[in-house]
Design an enzyme around this catalytic site. Structure first.
Site, PDB file in Angstrom:
ATOM      1  CG  ASP A   8      -1.882   1.127   1.281  1.00  0.00           C
ATOM      2  OD1 ASP A   8      -2.360   1.543   0.210  1.00  0.00           O
ATOM      3  OD2 ASP A   8      -2.151   1.628   2.388  1.00  0.00           O
ATOM      4  CG  ASP A  10      -1.862   7.469   1.154  1.00  0.00           C
ATOM      5  OD1 ASP A  10      -0.977   8.313   0.958  1.00  0.00           O
ATOM      6  OD2 ASP A  10      -2.852   7.329   0.410  1.00  0.00           O
TER       7      ASP A  10
END
Length: 230
Positions: A8, A10
């Site tokens: 991922d 963020d």
């Protein structure tokens, strides 16, 4: 013997949230409309935010400088470069957007280490930033309509016989792909974040949805030590 590492963006690769950074900077100038979870998904809301930023005179350079200022999670640069050096495919799978991710990766000189970026498409038009959904899906109830990470992960793995797949994330939308990893895979949930709590709840049930090995982490050095113990 190909190996795949999926991240991922963020609160995983970067120690902050790229959308939140822009919203916070806008509040200093002209606050954008507040997000209403009952009326819209997040990606359409960010489209409204970008329109507001343009009307507020928020120049593209201000947006890009804000993204470039985000700090990498401790140890993440070393982890990504080590994976690339060891021949792993490194994929970023995120609900952010191409402009944010590509700019941050280029600023931090990691573009050569990243194999693929799967995210919402964004583009500039007359100094306004536009965003389009990565996909339009209705089959997965765990994920938003613009991106089911399990569907994307299946597409990534479709034409390659990976002997090992590892997944690193933090949010609720990282739970779905974590359930698809097999027993020879590893999921790395960031401690104290929603993915970590969801996995704990799943593992406490009689029939856990998580089959892969679970290694929680605070910084990316934990992941480095797990993947490269020597």
């Amino acid at each position: 013997m190909a190996k795949l590492a999926v991240f991922d963006f963020d609160h995983t690769i970067v120690d902050e949230d790229s959308d939140a950074i822009i919203i916070s900077r806008l509040r200093e100038k002209r606050p954008p409309p507040e997000y209403d979870s009952g009326t819209r998904d997040w990606t359409p809301y960010m489209s409204v935010v970008f329109e507001h930023a343009f009307s507020a005179g928020f120049h593209p350079s201000e947006i890009l400088d804000s993204i470039a200022s985000m700090r990498p999670t401790p140890g993440m640069r070393e982890l990504i470069t080590t994976l690339a050096e060891q021949g792993w495919d490194v994929v970023i799978l995120t609900d952010a957007n191409t402009v944010f991710v590509n700019h941050w990766i280029k600023t931090n000189e990691l573009q050569d280490a990243i194999t693929t970026i799967v995210t919402n498409r964004a583009f500039w038009q007359n100094d306004r930033l536009f965003i389009e959904p990565c996909m339009r899906q209705t089959s997965c109830r765990l994920c938003p309509s613009n991106l089911c990470k399990s569907i994307a992960l299946a597409q990534i793995c479709k034409n390659k016989n990976y002997t090992r797949v590892v997944y690193s994330g933090d949010g609720r939308n990282d739970f779905c792909p974590s359930t698809k990893l097999l027993s020879n895979g590893t999921v790395f949930p960031r401690k104290g974040y929603p993915l970590d709590e969801l996995i704990k709840k799943s593992l406490a049930t009689p029939e856990p949805q998580i089959k892969a090995k679970v290694v929680p982490w605070i910084d990316a050095y934990t992941i480095i030590n797990e993947l490269f113990p020597k």
